[in-house]
Structures are given as C-alpha cells and as structure tokens.
Scaffold this active site. Structure first.
Site, PDB file in Angstrom:
ATOM      1  N   LYS A  68     -17.449  -0.295   6.291  1.00 35.73           N
ATOM      2  CA  LYS A  68     -17.942  -1.223   5.257  1.00 35.73           C
ATOM      3  C   LYS A  68     -19.456  -1.118   5.059  1.00 35.73           C
ATOM      4  O   LYS A  68     -19.952  -1.206   3.928  1.00 35.73           O
ATOM      5  CB  LYS A  68     -17.553  -2.653   5.646  1.00 35.73           C
ATOM      6  CG  LYS A  68     -17.885  -3.655   4.564  1.00 35.73           C
ATOM      7  CD  LYS A  68     -17.284  -5.020   4.851  1.00 35.73           C
ATOM      8  CE  LYS A  68     -17.583  -5.966   3.689  1.00 35.73           C
ATOM      9  NZ  LYS A  68     -16.980  -7.288   3.913  1.00 35.73           N
ATOM     10  N   PHE A 106     -11.796  -7.178  13.954  1.00 40.13           N
ATOM     11  CA  PHE A 106     -10.753  -7.655  13.038  1.00 40.13           C
ATOM     12  C   PHE A 106     -10.391  -6.551  12.033  1.00 40.13           C
ATOM     13  O   PHE A 106     -11.252  -5.969  11.390  1.00 40.13           O
ATOM     14  CB  PHE A 106     -11.247  -8.901  12.288  1.00 40.13           C
ATOM     15  CG  PHE A 106     -10.251  -9.390  11.276  1.00 40.13           C
ATOM     16  CD1 PHE A 106      -9.006  -9.865  11.677  1.00 40.13           C
ATOM     17  CD2 PHE A 106     -10.545  -9.355   9.917  1.00 40.13           C
ATOM     18  CE1 PHE A 106      -8.073 -10.294  10.738  1.00 40.13           C
ATOM     19  CE2 PHE A 106      -9.621  -9.800   8.978  1.00 40.13           C
ATOM     20  CZ  PHE A 106      -8.385 -10.265   9.396  1.00 40.13           C
ATOM     21  N   GLN A 107      -9.112  -6.261  11.926  1.00 37.31           N
ATOM     22  CA  GLN A 107      -8.571  -5.234  11.032  1.00 37.31           C
ATOM     23  C   GLN A 107      -9.145  -3.847  11.296  1.00 37.31           C
ATOM     24  O   GLN A 107      -9.324  -3.048  10.380  1.00 37.31           O
ATOM     25  CB  GLN A 107      -8.732  -5.637   9.563  1.00 37.31           C
ATOM     26  CG  GLN A 107      -7.895  -6.866   9.241  1.00 37.31           C
ATOM     27  CD  GLN A 107      -7.737  -7.154   7.774  1.00 37.31           C
ATOM     28  OE1 GLN A 107      -8.632  -6.893   6.980  1.00 37.31           O
ATOM     29  NE2 GLN A 107      -6.602  -7.710   7.407  1.00 37.31           N
ATOM     30  N   MET A 118      24.509   7.997   2.347  1.00 38.05           N
ATOM     31  CA  MET A 118      24.339   9.250   3.075  1.00 38.05           C
ATOM     32  C   MET A 118      24.618   9.052   4.565  1.00 38.05           C
ATOM     33  O   MET A 118      25.203   9.908   5.224  1.00 38.05           O
ATOM     34  CB  MET A 118      22.925   9.799   2.849  1.00 38.05           C
ATOM     35  CG  MET A 118      22.713  11.190   3.379  1.00 38.05           C
ATOM     36  SD  MET A 118      23.931  12.363   2.736  1.00 38.05           S
ATOM     37  CE  MET A 118      23.007  13.165   1.446  1.00 38.05           C
ATOM     38  N   GLU A 173       0.808  -1.226   0.000  1.00 40.00           N
ATOM     39  CA  GLU A 173       0.000   0.000   0.000  1.00 40.00           C
ATOM     40  C   GLU A 173       0.836   1.270   0.000  1.00 40.00           C
ATOM     41  O   GLU A 173       0.413   2.315  -0.493  1.00 40.00           O
ATOM     42  CB  GLU A 173      -0.952   0.018   1.204  1.00 40.00           C
ATOM     43  CG  GLU A 173      -2.101  -0.979   1.113  1.00 40.00           C
ATOM     44  CD  GLU A 173      -1.754  -2.370   1.621  1.00 40.00           C
ATOM     45  OE1 GLU A 173      -0.565  -2.643   1.908  1.00 40.00           O
ATOM     46  OE2 GLU A 173      -2.680  -3.209   1.731  1.00 40.00           O
TER      47      GLU A 173
HETATM   48  C1  LIG Z   1      12.475   4.928   5.250  1.00 38.07           C
HETATM   49  C2  LIG Z   1      13.761   5.554   5.620  1.00 38.07           C
HETATM   50  N1  LIG Z   1      14.581   4.951   6.513  1.00 38.07           N
HETATM   51  C3  LIG Z   1      15.763   5.518   6.834  1.00 38.07           C
HETATM   52  C4  LIG Z   1      16.153   6.707   6.284  1.00 38.07           C
HETATM   53  C5  LIG Z   1      17.480   7.344   6.685  1.00 38.07           C
HETATM   54  N2  LIG Z   1      18.380   7.439   5.524  1.00 38.07           N
HETATM   55  C6  LIG Z   1      18.523   8.561   4.791  1.00 38.07           C
HETATM   56  S1  LIG Z   1      19.540   8.365   3.482  1.00 38.07           S
HETATM   57  C7  LIG Z   1      19.840   6.770   3.887  1.00 38.07           C
HETATM   58  C8  LIG Z   1      20.755   5.926   3.024  1.00 38.07           C
HETATM   59  C9  LIG Z   1      20.197   5.665   1.671  1.00 38.07           C
HETATM   60  O1  LIG Z   1      20.954   4.672   1.044  1.00 38.07           O
HETATM   61  P1  LIG Z   1      20.842   4.381  -0.502  1.00 38.07           P
HETATM   62  O2  LIG Z   1      19.432   4.287  -0.910  1.00 38.07           O
HETATM   63  O3  LIG Z   1      21.693   3.232  -0.840  1.00 38.07           O
HETATM   64  O4  LIG Z   1      21.403   5.725  -1.151  1.00 38.07           O
HETATM   65  P2  LIG Z   1      22.854   6.405  -1.124  1.00 38.07           P
HETATM   66  O5  LIG Z   1      22.858   7.374   0.018  1.00 38.07           O
HETATM   67  O6  LIG Z   1      23.871   5.321  -0.955  1.00 38.07           O
HETATM   68  O7  LIG Z   1      22.934   7.089  -2.432  1.00 38.07           O
HETATM   69  C10 LIG Z   1      19.145   6.402   5.045  1.00 38.07           C
HETATM   70  C11 LIG Z   1      19.219   5.089   5.676  1.00 38.07           C
HETATM   71  C12 LIG Z   1      15.248   7.308   5.380  1.00 38.07           C
HETATM   72  N3  LIG Z   1      15.501   8.480   4.810  1.00 38.07           N
HETATM   73  N4  LIG Z   1      14.091   6.705   5.050  1.00 38.07           N
END
Ligand SMILES: Cc1ncc(C[n+]2csc(CCOP(=O)(O)OP(=O)(O)O)c2C)c(N)n1
Length: 573
Positions: free
Chosen positions: A163, A113-114, A481, A51
């Site tokens: 529903k 439920f749900q 990052m 979703e």
């Molecule tokens: C759902 C979610 N969980 C954690 C984060 C924290 N976060 C920000 S950037 C990042 C790393 C992203 O890694 P990747 O997609 O491999 O991209 P890169 O930075 O290596 O280009 C994380 C874990 C986030 N922004 N969103």
C-alpha cells in the site's frame, strides 16, 4: 515530466498499455489505487462479486483476443480468492496480469491485517511475479509484466503492490517505457531451419499422417497457417480440447477432437498413424491415455514455443522450438518449393480408412421415444440457432464435453473453456469477459446446475453493467461427470453426486433482474432458444432439463492405448 503517485501510475500505465477494462474488487490495501481509478475515465473498472470471477473475466478476454486481461484484487482474502483463476490461466497458458494489493511494506512478515504471502502462494501457478519495492518502478514493472505474459509461452503474471507504494502524496516523474529488454528472458522468434527441413521431408514421405494441433495454435494466432499446410498436404487434422476452432470444425479434413472424450475416428487415426505433426499441443494425459501404448507406429514432429513441453511425456523424433505461426509459415513455403509431393495413393488409402472409421462411429448418440431431452441435442440446437458463430464459454463437466463434441467451431478463439485445471465456476464470468468486449457477438455460457452455482453471484454484475449473455444450463440434477465415473467404476454408487434442493433458477435469475426460461421438452427447445437469442439486450438463463442418465462417449479406457474406448454404455472397441 508529469509527476504521479504510485496509485496514479498503476492506472496510467494500464491506460498506456491500451487496457480498456479491468476486473476487480476493492479493499484496504488498494484504496489509493481505487481513488486514482475514480479520478479518470479511460480505464473502466468492472466490479465483480467475487475475485475469482475477476480473474476468469480477464482470462476469457485473453482467450478471445490473445491479449492479456487484467484483474485487480486486494491483499489477503482478495488475493487468495484469485488463486483459482490464476491457476486456471496458468494451466492453459493464458496471458493475464493480476495486480494484488499488499500490506504496507514495513508490515510484511508481521502477520498484519489481511497480509498473505502472495508471491509465495502464486509462485507455482504464475509465469512470473513481481513485488514492488520502489514506487518509481511501477511503470517499468507493469510494462515487463505485460511483455512476459504475452510473449513466448503465455501465462499469468502477478504484481504485488504494498500500500505504501501507492501513497497519493509521494509523486514521481512518470514515463511509460516504449520497449522492454530482459537479459535472462529471450523467447524464440523462429524455428531451427534444419529441423524444419527435416520435418517437411518426413511429412512428404508419410503414408498415414495426422496433424494434432492444440491451444498453442489458437494463442499463437497460427490457425491460417495450419489450414494452409493441411490443405497443401491433404492430411487429416485433429484438435485438442484447447485447440478447437484452430482448424474448422465443419471441414472434411477435420476428424474431430482427440483424447479421453475424442471422436472414434480421431483416436483411431492417431493410433494407426505413421507420422504425427504436433503443433502447440503438449501430449497431456487426457490426450495420450497410457503413454507406454501411445501410437506405436508413429514418428513424431513436435512444434512448441516452450522447449520444456517437448518430449516431456512423449519423446519427439524431430523437436522444433518456435512460434507455431512462424514455423508453419516456413513449412508451407518449403512444401511449396519442394519437388516432392505426398504419395497420393497412400494418402487416398489412408482417407478411405479414416472415412470408414468416421462412418462406423462418428458423432453418435441415441435418442429414445421419451420426451427426455439429450444434452447433445441441446448443443446441436445451440449450434443451429447461433449458426455456429457464437462464442461458447463452458463450465466443467459433461456439458463441457458435449459442447466440445457437438458445437462446430469454425473459427479460433470462439471456444473458451478451462481445459487444464478444469475449473467449475469458469463459464459465467468467462462469458461476461467476452460479451463485454464483443457486445455485438452472440455469447453463450454452457453450464450445469453444479458449475453455475459456483459463481452465480455474478448475475448481479451482469445487471450492473448490462452484460446480456445467454446461459444454457444443461440441468441433469447431478454432478453428471462425477456420476458417470461412479457408474463406470463404482457400480453406480452415487456418492454425493446427486443434487437436490436446487433453486428455482427462473425465479432466481428474475430476482437478479434477468429473464429465466425453463424447457422440459425437445419439441419446445428450438422456439425457446430462438426467443432467448432474439432478446439481444437481456441476459437469459435457459434451465434445460436433460436426461440425467446420459454419459459422454467415446471415453477412453483408463491406461489403454488411444484406440481403447468405450463407445456407449455397452460397446467397447
Ligand atoms: C471447482 C471444482 N470442483 C470440483 C470439480 C470436480 N468435478 C468435475 S466435473 C464435476 C461435476 C460438474 O457438474 P455440473 O456442473 O452439474 O455438470 P455436468 O457434469 O452435470 O454436466 C465435478 C464436481 C471441478 N472440476 N472443479
């Protein structure tokens, strides 16, 4: 008048609202609605695999068109799976209508439920939410939801439908309302003329001005007016992450994105300015850096449709509440009619200074002799191969910042990313939402091997509905990052940011019925990317191995001023 059940009214109202696609996933609470969907062919339903993806598809459609997207999810886990997508849209002021199924009204509060309290859960992340308590109200609630989602400051609206409001045997006269009136909700349609005049006088007297424009210019369809005003005045323009494309990226007057990973010249221009015209931007913390040190010599004119955004973090000298398009139009007219002109010598000197900044540090990264590709090179190649005209839908991380910095967006609504919430997993479903609605356009999903795995199951949806997006995965084998922050602040202790056991993406996408490519050398990149985009009807996943040690620069020094930046691993302003 025609008699329809609640379920039929849901579908008919969506049709009458002009909705072509809805994105969703069925479940018990929605079975009547899904049966009504089955019995018509005007509103097409796209069955996602999770979703969250449905909400991102709807959201991205809205970002590309400025019209609300629609998601349909069942009660309980269906609704909670949609929460991240609703929050993503809320943080970026994106119009969206999310219909959630609910247990029978007489079971609400009984831990049925749900059952989940979707009104309560969604309250802090929606512009508004509705619960249907009488089936005959469905048409007017849907009409109001669309109206609220897209007027004023846009945002997501949830409609929770028990529903028993959709029972097929209970029928009601159906008429879709032509207009809406809500006594307590009257979004402004014009700016205050006295304030606008005052602002224009300040613009014409400024010696070091800058226009700082944000997502409000994109969602407010005000790009043409912004360009016209900037041309009249010959002022530099910087865009926020959300505002990219609002002013053409290749234009000489464009100084780049500002803020945490903004260009050196944009941040310097802001810091040294004497007047900031902020349009549809909210001085968010990723822009201002330390608010106490923010642009010490600048006076501020702030145009925003949402009065609550003005002077929220930075005090405005001239607040103007109104739609960006209409206020900018008024400004253009006033400048035209005015006998005054900006001080040409001062503006020329200002441009000389800006060009000097631009020459010193503009858009720079280093390549070395190794074959290791730089992520920036990949984005530049993407821009070249797609002639700067693709919809670029990004995930979150370093790749997102590189895609913001190195692709040149010349049109609004082309750069689609989660700026406010920063939702990993956004990119692929976003690209799908755009491609489905713009089948002729090039649509790229720029992602990382971390982000793509958050919604990779949607490759199956792409197969079912033939959605041939191009996935550009900048594979640095880590949560780049996170690792960058660990390098800069934790002496390179890479706690949980290295990803091993990655799948063979080529085989993985092939198993979904798509095309996979692995690129390891820069010398092979252009040909591979051209080949990928030449396959118009195929989804192609490009697994591109890039330098795992690259950082995104510039990067503002925490809690400093806008001009305090790291420019590389060793240089600081
Ligand atoms: C759902 C979610 N969980 C954690 C984060 C924290 N976060 C920000 S950037 C990042 C790393 C992203 O890694 P990747 O997609 O491999 O991209 P890169 O930075 O290596 O280009 C994380 C874990 C986030 N922004 N969103």
């Amino acid at each position: 008048m025609e008699l329809l059940s609640g379920a039929e009214m849901v579908v008919r109202a969506l049709r009458d609202e002009g909705v072509k696609y809805i994105y969703g996933y069925p479940g018990g609470a929605l079975l009547h609605v899904y049966d009504a969907l089955f019995q018509q062919d005007e509103v097409e339903h796209i069955l996602v695999r999770h979703e969250q993806a449905a909400t991102h598809m709807a959201d991205a459609y809205a970002r590309a068109t400025n019209k609300p997207g629609v998601a349909l999810v069942t009660s309980g886990p269906g609704a909670t799976n949609a929460v991240t997508g609703i929050a993503t849209a809320y943080m970026d002021s994106i119009p969206m209508v999310v219909i959630t199924g609910q247990v029978m009204s007489f079971l609400i509060g009984e831990d049925a439920f749900q059952e989940t309290d979707m009104l309560g859960i969604s309250r802090p992340i929606v512009k508004h939410n509705f619960s249907v308590t009488r089936a005959e109200d469905i048409p007017s609630i849907i009409k109001k939801a669309f109206y609220i989602a897209q007027t004023g400051r846009p945002g997501p609206v949830v409609i929770d439908i028990p529903k028993d409001m959709t029972t097929p045997t209970e029928r009601f006269p159906y008429e879709y309302p032509k207009s809406v009136k809500l006594r307590s909700y009257n979004p402004v349609t014009k700016g205050h003329s006295g304030q606008i005049r005052k602002a224009v006088d300040m613009l014409l007297a400024a010696k070091r001005p800058v226009i700082y424009s944000g997502g409000g210019v994109i969602m407010g369809d005000a790009s043409a007016e912004l360009i016209e005003l900037a041309r009249q005045l010959n002022f530099p323009v910087t865009n926020t992450l959300m505002g990219l494309g609002g002013f053409p990226g290749t234009d000489r007057q464009f100084v780049g994105m500002l803020g945490m990973h903004g260009s050196y010249e944009a941040n310097m221009t802001m810091h040294h300015s004497d007047l900031i015209l902020a349009v549809g931007a909210r001085f968010d913390d990723r822009v201002t850096n330390g608010v106490d040190k923010f642009c010490p010599t600048a006076r501020i004119v702030h145009i925003d449709i949402d009065p609550a955004s003005i002077s929220k973090t930075i005090q405005a000298d001239v607040p103007i509440v109104g739609p960006a398009k209409v206020v900018l139009e008024d400004m253009v007219q006033l400048v035209k009619d005015s006998k005054k002109r900006p001080d040409a010598d001062a503006i020329e000197a200002w441009w000389k200074q800006i060009d000097e900044w631009r020459g010193r540090h503009g858009g720079r990264y280093r390549t070395d002799d190794s074959e290791m590709m730089k992520p920036q090179q990949v984005i530049e190649m993407l821009c070249k191969v797609t002639q700067g005209d693709a919809y670029v839908c990004s995930d979150v991380g370093q790749h997102q910042m590189f895609a913001a910095q190195y692709y040149q967006y010349n049109k609004p609504n082309r750069w689609i990313n989660s700026g406010g919430l920063g939702t990993m997993g956004f990119g692929l479903p976003a690209a799908m939402g755009v491609k489905l609605n713009f089948p002729e356009a090039e649509v790229a999903c720029v992602t990382g091997e971390g982000s793509i795995q958050m919604n990779i199951q949607e490759l199956s949806t792409c197969k079912q509905y033939d959605i041939p997006v191009k996935i550009i995965c900048l594979n640095n084998q880590s949560l780049g990052m996170v690792r960058q922050w660990q390098d800069m602040n934790y002496e390179s202790r890479h706690s949980q940011s290295y990803m091993n056991s990655l799948p063979d993406f080529v085989k993985l996408v092939e198993s979904y019925g798509h095309v996979g490519m692995k690129v390891t050398k820069y010398s092979e990149l252009e040909a591979a990317m051209r080949e990928a985009f030449a396959m118009k009807d195929r989804l192609v996943f490009m697994d591109i191995m890039v330098d795992p040690f690259e950082h995104v620069y510039p990067m503002q020094v925490p809690r400093g001023s806008m001009r305090d930046m790291w420019l590389s691993k060793t240089e600081r302003t």
